[in-house]
Design a protein around this motif. Structure first.
Motif: not given
Length: 151
Positions: A1-16, A117-129
């Motif tokens: 098992m491989a835990e992951f987190e993907v984060v991106r931010q942007a400022v948008i010129s509009a009200e919340p 990411r589990r199983g084969l996808m967990g192994l793929l994390t080693l090559v492709m985060p």
């Protein structure tokens, strides 16, 4: 098992509230989601609430988009929490959070996805985060969200 987190931010010129409406309603994701145009024949199903808590969205498409479903678990002025379940090309359940913070006359949007990411996808994390796999998609989606909210 491989835990992951993907984060991106942007400022948008509009009200919340304007940005919130584009995220909180799956019917409006076709305007800004980075995956919506990857398969023009993609099948979409909406169920549950029209928007907000209980709104559900399922898709099935070509190899690029696969199939899966999302549900809005909580929605406040400042945060929208989703459960994202992939069924194909691999099985996974992830937590997705959109955080909206007022920033003067604009909104700072943070798009975060967490999971394992589990199983084969967990192994793929080693090559492709996961960040490398989908980070650009988040950036594209935030740019489209900015355009939709500012127009």
């Amino acid at each position: 098992m491989a835990e992951f987190e993907v984060v991106r931010q942007a400022v948008i010129s509009a009200e919340p509230s304007r940005v919130h409406g584009l995220i909180d309603d799956f019917h409006r994701w076709s305007i800004w989601s980075p995956w919506e145009d990857m398969d023009p024949q993609m099948l979409r199903t909406f169920s549950g609430a029209d928007a907000g808590v209980g709104a559900k969205y399922a898709w099935s498409g070509n190899r690029k988009v696969g199939s899966g479903k999302m549900e809005i678990l909580s929605s406040t002025d400042r945060e929208i929490l989703l459960r994202l379940e992939f069924e194909r090309p691999w099985k996974a359940t992830n937590e997705v959070t959109f955080t909206l913070a007022p920033n003067g006359p604009a909104t700072e949007v943070t798009w975060r996805m967490r999971g394992e990411r589990r199983g084969l996808m967990g192994l793929l994390t080693l090559v492709m985060p996961m960040d490398r796999m989908i980070g650009r998609d988040f950036e594209k989606g935030l740019a489209r969200l900015r355009q939709a909210a500012q127009n």
